[in-house]
Design a protein around this motif. Structure first.
Motif, PDB file in Angstrom:
ATOM      1  N   ILE A 182      29.457  99.665  30.452  1.00  0.00           N
ATOM      2  CA  ILE A 182      28.448  99.631  31.527  1.00  0.00           C
ATOM      3  C   ILE A 182      27.727  98.270  31.478  1.00  0.00           C
ATOM      4  N   ASP A 183      27.397  97.816  30.281  1.00  0.00           N
ATOM      5  CA  ASP A 183      26.729  96.524  30.095  1.00  0.00           C
ATOM      6  C   ASP A 183      27.541  95.401  30.751  1.00  0.00           C
ATOM      7  N   GLU A 184      28.832  95.409  30.445  1.00  0.00           N
ATOM      8  CA  GLU A 184      29.687  94.325  30.922  1.00  0.00           C
ATOM      9  C   GLU A 184      29.791  94.283  32.446  1.00  0.00           C
ATOM     10  N   HIS A 185      29.709  95.463  33.087  1.00  0.00           N
ATOM     11  CA  HIS A 185      29.927  95.512  34.537  1.00  0.00           C
ATOM     12  C   HIS A 185      28.696  96.023  35.281  1.00  0.00           C
ATOM     13  N   ALA A 186      27.526  95.873  34.656  1.00  0.00           N
ATOM     14  CA  ALA A 186      26.300  96.477  35.227  1.00  0.00           C
ATOM     15  C   ALA A 186      26.034  95.996  36.650  1.00  0.00           C
ATOM     16  N   GLU A 187      26.315  94.738  36.896  1.00  0.00           N
ATOM     17  CA  GLU A 187      26.013  94.212  38.237  1.00  0.00           C
ATOM     18  C   GLU A 187      26.894  94.882  39.294  1.00  0.00           C
ATOM     19  N   GLN A 188      28.188  94.925  38.998  1.00  0.00           N
ATOM     20  CA  GLN A 188      29.140  95.554  39.929  1.00  0.00           C
ATOM     21  C   GLN A 188      28.830  97.045  40.105  1.00  0.00           C
ATOM     22  N   PHE A 189      28.566  97.742  38.994  1.00  0.00           N
ATOM     23  CA  PHE A 189      28.304  99.173  39.082  1.00  0.00           C
ATOM     24  C   PHE A 189      26.978  99.462  39.791  1.00  0.00           C
ATOM     25  N   GLY A 190      26.061  98.535  39.719  1.00  0.00           N
ATOM     26  CA  GLY A 190      24.790  98.697  40.415  1.00  0.00           C
ATOM     27  C   GLY A 190      24.977  98.770  41.923  1.00  0.00           C
ATOM     28  N   ARG A 191      26.108  98.254  42.409  1.00  0.00           N
ATOM     29  CA  ARG A 191      26.384  98.292  43.850  1.00  0.00           C
ATOM     30  C   ARG A 191      27.166  99.544  44.249  1.00  0.00           C
ATOM     31  N   ASN A 192      27.581 100.345  43.250  1.00  0.00           N
ATOM     32  CA  ASN A 192      28.352 101.563  43.528  1.00  0.00           C
ATOM     33  C   ASN A 192      27.398 102.761  43.491  1.00  0.00           C
ATOM     34  N   PRO A 193      27.234 103.470  44.628  1.00  0.00           N
ATOM     35  CA  PRO A 193      26.260 104.567  44.655  1.00  0.00           C
ATOM     36  C   PRO A 193      26.493 105.614  43.567  1.00  0.00           C
ATOM     37  N   ARG A 194      27.743 105.799  43.145  1.00  0.00           N
ATOM     38  CA  ARG A 194      28.013 106.818  42.122  1.00  0.00           C
ATOM     39  C   ARG A 194      27.779 106.304  40.697  1.00  0.00           C
ATOM     40  N   MET A 195      27.592 104.995  40.544  1.00  0.00           N
ATOM     41  CA  MET A 195      27.373 104.429  39.206  1.00  0.00           C
ATOM     42  C   MET A 195      25.982 103.828  39.051  1.00  0.00           C
ATOM     43  N   ARG A 196      25.258 103.758  40.168  1.00  0.00           N
ATOM     44  CA  ARG A 196      23.996 103.015  40.156  1.00  0.00           C
ATOM     45  C   ARG A 196      22.995 103.572  39.130  1.00  0.00           C
ATOM     46  N   THR A 197      22.877 104.897  39.066  1.00  0.00           N
ATOM     47  CA  THR A 197      21.899 105.488  38.148  1.00  0.00           C
ATOM     48  C   THR A 197      22.205 105.100  36.700  1.00  0.00           C
ATOM     49  N   ILE A 198      23.488 105.156  36.369  1.00  0.00           N
ATOM     50  CA  ILE A 198      23.904 104.809  34.999  1.00  0.00           C
ATOM     51  C   ILE A 198      23.607 103.331  34.723  1.00  0.00           C
ATOM     52  N   ALA A 199      23.976 102.483  35.695  1.00  0.00           N
ATOM     53  CA  ALA A 199      23.762 101.037  35.502  1.00  0.00           C
ATOM     54  C   ALA A 199      22.261 100.768  35.332  1.00  0.00           C
ATOM     55  N   ASN A 200      21.445 101.437  36.147  1.00  0.00           N
ATOM     56  CA  ASN A 200      19.991 101.221  36.043  1.00  0.00           C
ATOM     57  C   ASN A 200      19.450 101.742  34.705  1.00  0.00           C
ATOM     58  N   ALA A 201      20.007 102.851  34.235  1.00  0.00           N
ATOM     59  CA  ALA A 201      19.563 103.394  32.940  1.00  0.00           C
ATOM     60  C   ALA A 201      19.835 102.366  31.838  1.00  0.00           C
ATOM     61  N   TRP A 202      20.974 101.705  31.949  1.00  0.00           N
ATOM     62  CA  TRP A 202      21.294 100.676  30.952  1.00  0.00           C
ATOM     63  C   TRP A 202      20.312  99.504  31.056  1.00  0.00           C
ATOM     64  N   LEU A 203      20.086  99.059  32.282  1.00  0.00           N
ATOM     65  CA  LEU A 203      19.220  97.891  32.468  1.00  0.00           C
ATOM     66  C   LEU A 203      17.795  98.176  31.994  1.00  0.00           C
ATOM     67  N   ALA A 204      17.394  99.454  32.062  1.00  0.00           N
ATOM     68  CA  ALA A 204      16.025  99.812  31.674  1.00  0.00           C
ATOM     69  C   ALA A 204      15.846  99.899  30.151  1.00  0.00           C
ATOM     70  N   ARG A 205      16.921  99.824  29.414  1.00  0.00           N
ATOM     71  CA  ARG A 205      16.808  99.927  27.944  1.00  0.00           C
ATOM     72  C   ARG A 205      16.122  98.695  27.349  1.00  0.00           C
ATOM     73  N   SER A 206      15.571  98.885  26.178  1.00  0.00           N
ATOM     74  CA  SER A 206      14.944  97.740  25.507  1.00  0.00           C
ATOM     75  C   SER A 206      16.036  96.777  25.020  1.00  0.00           C
ATOM     76  N   ASP A 207      15.643  95.537  24.792  1.00  0.00           N
ATOM     77  CA  ASP A 207      16.610  94.554  24.306  1.00  0.00           C
ATOM     78  C   ASP A 207      17.184  94.980  22.959  1.00  0.00           C
ATOM     79  N   ALA A 208      16.331  95.571  22.123  1.00  0.00           N
ATOM     80  CA  ALA A 208      16.790  95.969  20.779  1.00  0.00           C
ATOM     81  C   ALA A 208      17.869  97.047  20.895  1.00  0.00           C
ATOM     82  N   SER A 209      17.645  97.988  21.787  1.00  0.00           N
ATOM     83  CA  SER A 209      18.617  99.070  21.960  1.00  0.00           C
ATOM     84  C   SER A 209      19.941  98.512  22.498  1.00  0.00           C
TER      85      SER A 209
END
Ligand SMILES: Cc1cc2nc3c(=O)[nH]c(=O)nc-3n(C[C@H](O)[C@H](O)[C@H](O)COP(=O)(O)OP(=O)(O)OC[C@H]3O[C@@H](n4cnc5c(N)ncnc54)[C@H](O)[C@@H]3O)c2cc1C
Ligand code: SF4
Length: 425
Positions: free
Chosen positions: A380-407
């Motif tokens: 998800i990290d590697e493709h977060a930008e692309q998945f952010g544009r996919n309505p079925r993957m957006r929630t997952i991509a956003n969940a990843w982006l919202a994580r702390s840097d340490a996580s």
């Protein structure tokens, strides 16, 4: 040809681009006209699929399937509605490993008890002699090799396994290779059975009250839905489709895919079964092998080569869409609305593989954590930008982006350590 001097040669449509080329060359060499007649190995003409698929940005199997039901009048009632009032009964067909255990439904352990004849025994010996270094062994060859054996196999499936096919379609169990699957793909793909007779036998079982609708509809969908669909995609998209790599996955295939030597028990069990039988059922292929290839970033063409090498039912037409499209999302979502990627949750729920595993499905990172967990988030990290544009993957991509840097670093570090050893670049 020289002996009989025929006026022409009549052939069924070749099943792949390389075969088509070979036939064209043969025609030139023989200087005899070749007449190509429609094949009985598929129900839908290639031109028909092409007309339907042309102009569509992405293809949905479900739309193709409904069209097939109507076209061939399979499981349709007198009011032109689907029998049972629904096109599919998938919600009834998702029983987990534990519900199968609780229900105590025994599986039939072998699909058919075929005794190899002399020819088969001779070929087994020849394979052992000619290809001693190849992975697997033909010693326990187990498939029917002629029409009579194929019909016995179909009948045995209809009687013994079809009733439970639907409900347990997605589960996996250690030491239970076949469960309730038909194991008809090698026979269908060789032309020892036709799709029409398999579908009609299942519908007949439903009409006799010998199998429930959720199973029969599920089986019919696999054949007139998925099988016809992947064949249609193959001919429609052409040979270039196999070269796609929309996610830019570049890792080579690790050697342990040929030996099954891995500490990940799910992969070990599925690969071991593959070495023994040359066959895995659909969920093993899609949610264990395909899932791993996808989230570990293995090159799609390497994966395709491996699937082609290792399966008794492997053919160019069937592998392209299943591996490149469905499993590896290498066509950018042309035939799957989202990638089939999953953490250990799916495998744990649908199988008992995690029980015998040295990794812990509950741990997310670290040396003992299940690799599917951190590889999933690395993907998800590697493709977060692309998945952010996919309505079925957006929630997952956003969940990843919202994580702390340490996580995020924790996940990246675990994935790096694992991949360096298990799937070196
Ligand atoms: C990565 C991957 C690779 C695959 N490679 C092949 C392959 O080389 N050859 C092959 O025939 N199938 C392939 N499949 C599809 C499917 O997994 C097999 O057809 C199925 O597991 C065969 O076992 P079975 O006969 O018991 O199927 P069942 O579960 O009993 O299904 C009944 C029939 O439906 C057809 N079918 C179901 N799903 C598909 C599908 N996705 N594509 C085509 N036909 C389907 C098959 O003819 C199968 O015999 C692949 C799927 C994936 C995800
Ligand atoms: S813990 Fe992870 S690697 Fe082990 S069997 Fe379960 S899913 Fe597979």
């Amino acid at each position: 040809m020289q002996e009989h001097g025929p006026e022409k040669l009549i052939l069924a449509e070749p099943n792949s681009f390389p075969e088509t080329e070979a036939v064209t060359k043969l025609g030139r060499k023989l200087r005899t006209p070749i007449e190509i007649v429609p094949t009985a190995q598929f129900l839908l003409a290639r031109a028909d699929f092409r007309a339907w698929a042309s102009g569509q940005k992405r293809l949905l199997m479900e739309n193709h399937y409904r069209r097939m039901r109507q076209r061939f009048q399979f499981l349709m009632d007198e009011n032109a509605e689907p029998v049972g009032g629904a096109w599919n009964f998938d919600p009834e067909n998702r029983a987990t490993y534990h519900s199968w255990k609780r229900a105590g439904t025994p599986s039939t352990n072998t699909p058919v008890a075929e005794q190899p004849d002399q020819t088969t025994r001779d070929v087994i010996a020849m394979v052992a002699q000619e290809f001693p270094e190849n992975p697997g062994s033909a010693d326990a060859f187990w498939l029917p090799v002629d029409r009579k054996g194929a019909l016995r196999s179909l009948q045995s499936f209809i009687e013994k396994r079809l009733p439970n096919f639907g409900i347990y379609e997605d589960m996996m169990a250690e030491g239970e290779p076949y469960l309730f699957h038909s194991v008809l793909s090698p026979l269908l793909n060789l032309g020892l059975l036709t799709p029409r007779e398999c579908v009609e036998a299942a519908i007949d079982a439903y009409e006799r009250g010998a199998a429930p609708l959720n199973s029969v509809e599920g089986f019919v969908r696999q054949i007139i839905g998925w099988r016809e669909f992947v064949n249609g995609v193959y001919w429609f998209r052409g040979p270039e489709y196999k070269q796609l790599n929309s996610l830019g996955a570049a890792r080579p295939l690790p050697a342990w895919f040929y030996t099954a030597q891995t500490e990940m028990n799910c992969l070990h069990q599925v690969l071991k079964q593959n070495l023994e039988l040359g066959w895995n059922h659909h969920i093993q292929r899609l949610m264990v092998l395909g899932n791993f290839f996808l989230i570990a970033g293995i090159n799609p063409q390497e994966a395709l080569r491996w699937f082609n090498e290792m399966y008794v039912d492997a053919y160019d037409w069937v592998m392209a869409a299943n591996v490149i499209g469905m499993s590896l999302y290498a066509d950018g979502g042309y035939m799957a609305t989202k990638p089939y990627a999953a953490t250990s949750n799916y495998i744990r729920k649908m199988s008992n593989y995690c029980k015998g595993c040295r990794f812990d499905p509950d741990q997310k990172t670290g040396p003992d954590a299940c690799p599917f967990n951190y590889l999933y988030w690395r993907f998800i990290d590697e493709h977060a930008e692309q998945f952010g544009r996919n309505p079925r993957m957006r929630t997952i991509a956003n969940a990843w982006l919202a994580r702390s840097d340490a996580s995020k670093e924790d996940v990246r570090g675990s994935a790096r350590n694992f991949l360096e050893v298990a799937v070196p670049a």
